[in-house]
Enzyme design. Sequence first.
Site, PDB file in Angstrom:
ATOM      1  N   LYS A   1       0.875  -1.182   0.000  1.00  0.00           N
ATOM      2  CA  LYS A   1       0.000   0.000   0.000  1.00  0.00           C
ATOM      3  C   LYS A   1       0.910   1.228   0.000  1.00  0.00           C
ATOM      4  CE  LYS A   1      -3.572   2.134   2.953  1.00  0.00           C
ATOM      5  NZ  LYS A   1      -4.351   1.878   4.185  1.00  0.00           N
TER       6      LYS A   1
ATOM      7  N   GLY B   1      -6.583   8.294   2.326  1.00  0.00           N
ATOM      8  CA  GLY B   1      -7.832   7.882   1.691  1.00  0.00           C
ATOM      9  C   GLY B   1      -7.672   8.018   0.190  1.00  0.00           C
TER      10      GLY B   1
ATOM     11  N   ASP C   1      -6.206   9.062  -9.506  1.00  0.00           N
ATOM     12  CA  ASP C   1      -6.288   9.545 -10.883  1.00  0.00           C
ATOM     13  C   ASP C   1      -5.810   8.475 -11.851  1.00  0.00           C
ATOM     14  OD1 ASP C   1      -3.352   9.869 -11.181  1.00  0.00           O
ATOM     15  OD2 ASP C   1      -3.601  11.470  -9.713  1.00  0.00           O
TER      16      ASP C   1
ATOM     17  N   GLU D   1     -20.226 -13.499  13.853  1.00  0.00           N
ATOM     18  CA  GLU D   1     -19.809 -12.453  12.906  1.00  0.00           C
ATOM     19  C   GLU D   1     -18.706 -12.976  11.976  1.00  0.00           C
ATOM     20  OE1 GLU D   1     -20.627  -8.358  15.462  1.00  0.00           O
ATOM     21  OE2 GLU D   1     -18.850  -9.562  15.908  1.00  0.00           O
TER      22      GLU D   1
HETATM   23  C1  DGJ Z   1      -3.915   7.211   5.539  1.00  0.00           C
HETATM   24  C2  DGJ Z   1      -4.554   6.016   4.914  1.00  0.00           C
HETATM   25  O1  DGJ Z   1      -5.637   6.401   4.141  1.00  0.00           O
HETATM   26  C3  DGJ Z   1      -4.950   5.037   6.006  1.00  0.00           C
HETATM   27  O2  DGJ Z   1      -5.627   3.947   5.439  1.00  0.00           O
HETATM   28  C4  DGJ Z   1      -3.721   4.607   6.731  1.00  0.00           C
HETATM   29  O3  DGJ Z   1      -2.887   3.867   5.877  1.00  0.00           O
HETATM   30  C5  DGJ Z   1      -3.001   5.821   7.304  1.00  0.00           C
HETATM   31  N1  DGJ Z   1      -2.742   6.800   6.291  1.00  0.00           N
HETATM   32  C6  DGJ Z   1      -1.696   5.410   7.933  1.00  0.00           C
HETATM   33  O4  DGJ Z   1      -0.965   6.483   8.340  1.00  0.00           O
END
Ligand code: DGJ
Length: 728
Positions: free
Chosen positions: A480, A533, A538, A613
Site C-alpha cells: 500500500k 484515503g 487519478d 460475525e
Molecule cells: C492514511 C490512509 O488512508 C490510512 O488507510 C492509513 O494507511 C493511514 N494513512 C496510515 O498512516
Amino acid sequence: MSIIYNKASKTITLHTRHTSYQMKIGNLDYLLHLYYGPSICDADMSYQVMQYDRGFSGNPYESRNARKFSLDAQPQEFTTQQQGDFRTASIEVVNSDGSYSYHGKAVDFKITKGKYQLETLPCVFAAEGDTVDTLEITLLDAVSKVQVILLYSVFEAADIITRAVKVKNAGIESIHLKKIMSVCLDFLNGSDLDLISLPGRYGQERQVERQRMTHHIHTIGSVRGSSSHQQNPFVMLCDKNATEDYGKCYGFSLMYSGNFLAEAELDQYDQLRLVMGIHPKQFVYEIKPQEVFEGPEVVMAFSEHGFTGLSHLYHDFYRTNLCRSKFVKDVQRPVLINSWEAAFMDFDDVKLVNIAKAAKKMGVDLLVMDDGWFGKRDDDNSSLGDWYVNEKKIKCGLHKLVEQINDLGMKFGIWFEPEMVSEDSELYRAHPEWAMQIPGRHAVRSRNQLALDMSRKDVQDYLIEKVNTILDTANIYYVKWDINRSITDIWSNEMPADKQGEVYHRYILGLYRVMNEIILTHPDILFEGCSGGGGRYDAAMLHYYPQYWVSDNNHPIDRLKLHYGTSFVYPVSTMGAHISDSGKFVPLKTKAVVAMCGTFGYELDATHLTRKEQKLCKEQSDLFRKYYHIIFEGDYYRLSNPFELGNMTAWQHVTKDKTEALLSVVVTNLTCNGPQEYVKAKGLEPNYMYTINNSKEAYSGAALMHAGLPIDREVPEYSSFQFYLKKK
Ligand code: DGJ
C-alpha cells in the site's frame, strides 16, 4: 485506417466505431477544430464555421484586410498566443527576447500505425488485438522556431481518442513555458452544455457536481501538488438534459497526478472552449535549444447514451489499456485485512499474527501491516524515511513474521509512505536538504511531516533502494503506497533560483520514476495507491497500481456516494473498499454488500468479532469470490443517485454476455407507511428469463428492467439486498 486526410478540404478526421473528430488546416494554416461527436462519415464540417466582422476582433496581420477572419471567434485545435484570441489559451511561452507570443501554424503531419509514447509520463497503451492509429501534427512559430507537436491516438473499437502535446525548442536560445494545455476543444454551441466534475474533501472524495455554463471561465483544478481530494482530473461536458441513460456526454480524463487545471470558457458568442493540462501555478519551465517538453495525456471519450454510456467506455478502456499489472486480468485480487483501524500503530508481531488467525476464519487471503512497523514509529510524529523494521515491535523480524502468516495459508502485505520524511528521523538528521523547504523559512507542517524533494535523483535512488530492500527481505505479496499531506514549500536545493518554477512538475516526474522502478522490479506484487484515503485517485496512478483506496471514510452509507462518484470514470475493479467498525447502526451484511462494489476486504480487529460475525464474514468473502467475475469484468450500472432524496441506493453489475447479474440495494431511509419501492434493473437481455437468488421462478429481463423488483419495506433501516440474477 481510422485517420483520414482529405487533401481537397485539408481536413483530418479521426474515426472511432461510433464517433468522429475533425480538424482542418484552415486559413493561413491555422489549425481549426471542426467537430467531435457522433460519426459523420466523410462529411467536411468546415461549413459550420462562419466568419463575421464583429468589431473589436483582432485579425492576424497576414489576413490583410480580411476583417472577418479573427482567431477570437474561430474554433481551434491549439491556440495561439497574442494573435487576437482573448479566450483562455493552450500555451503561454516567454521567448528568449522576453516577448510573450506564439503564432503556431500547421507545417507538417504524419499518420502512423500504433500508439504514441511519452518518454517522461505515463500513457495508456494498445492492448493485444487493438487497432490503434496515431496522428502527429506539427505547428511551428516561424519567428521563435518553437514547435508544438500535437499527438492523437485513435482506439477505434474502444471509442477512445487520446491526446498529448510536446513542445520542442528548435530555436537557438532557451524559452520559458508558463502554460501548456494538453487538450483544447472548441464547441460551437457551448450554451447547450453542462459541466460535471468530481469535487470533494478528505473523507468525502469525488462527490458529483453539475454546473450550467455562464459567460466566464469555469475552473476545476488542484494546486496542492497532487491531483487531490478536493478535485479530480476528470471533467465531463454533457447536454443540458443529459441523464444517466440519455444525452451526449464528453469525457476528459487527465493522466497526471500533480497540479492540474481544466477550464471551460463560454465566450461572448456562446462558443465553449475546454482546455486541460498541468496547472500553470508556479510553473515556469525552461526549454533549452533542441529540448522537448512533454505534457500529460488526456483520454477523451464521447457517448450518446448518457453518463452510463460514457462511464462504460472509460471502465472498459481503463480495465484493459491502463495498467500492466498481472492483477488486472490474470490473477484474482485477494480478500485482505488491513491492520490500520484494528490497531493503528499499536501492534507487535504477536498481535498481527492473532489478527491473521482470526481473519483466516473469515475467509481472508492476505494480512496488510499498515503504518507503524518501521523506524521507531509509535505515532505520526516520527520515522518517515527510516524504512527499516522496528524490531521492538516486530520482534521476530519481518522475514519470520511473514513466514508465520504464510504458514497460516495467508499472504502478507506492507505499507509505505515513501515521499515523506519526519523531522524526527535518521533520514532527516542526515539529509535535511532532501526535504522541501524554502531557505530561511520554516516549512509548513502537515501531519507533522515534510515532503521529500522527489525531483532529486539522489532522493529517488534512496527510496528505490530502501523500498526494494524491504520487498526483497520477505515474501511480500502486496504494497500500500500512501501519501498523507499536500505539497508546499516548493523549493529544490539542487535547482538554481531561476528553475524553481520546474519543481512541482519535476516532483511528479521523480515520483513516476520511483514507482516505475519499484513496480518493474516486483511485477508479482499487488500495489494499491492511497493518499490519506482517496486523494490523488487519478488515471496516472492507476497506470501503476491496479487499485486505489477510495477513502478513509468507511461508513457504508457515505461509501454509497463515494462509490457512485468514483464510478463516473474509474472502474469498480480499481476501488479499494473495506468493511470496518464505522457505521454502528449498519448491519455487517450491508457493509459487505457495499464493500463488494470494489476490491472487498476488512479494516477491523478480527479478534474482536464474535464467532457468528466471523462466520458471516466468511460467507461474504466467499460470495465476493463467487461474484468476482461479475463485479470485476461486468458492466456497472448506477441504478439510483445517492445524492438525491430517496429511500434506497441501488447499483448493478452485469456480465458482458448478460447471463448473470448482481443487483445490490441498500435501504437508506424508510418513510413511515410509505409507498412500495421497486428497483428497476438495467443492461439485461429483455428476452432472457432470469432466476433470482436461485429461485424456482424466472422473470424476463424486460420485466425486471421495465417493472422492476419490489423491495421489502418491512426491514430495519440500513438493511440491504443482493439479488443474483442468472439466465435460466
Ligand atoms: C492514511 C490512509 O488512508 C490510512 O488507510 C492509513 O494507511 C493511514 N494513512 C496510515 O498512516
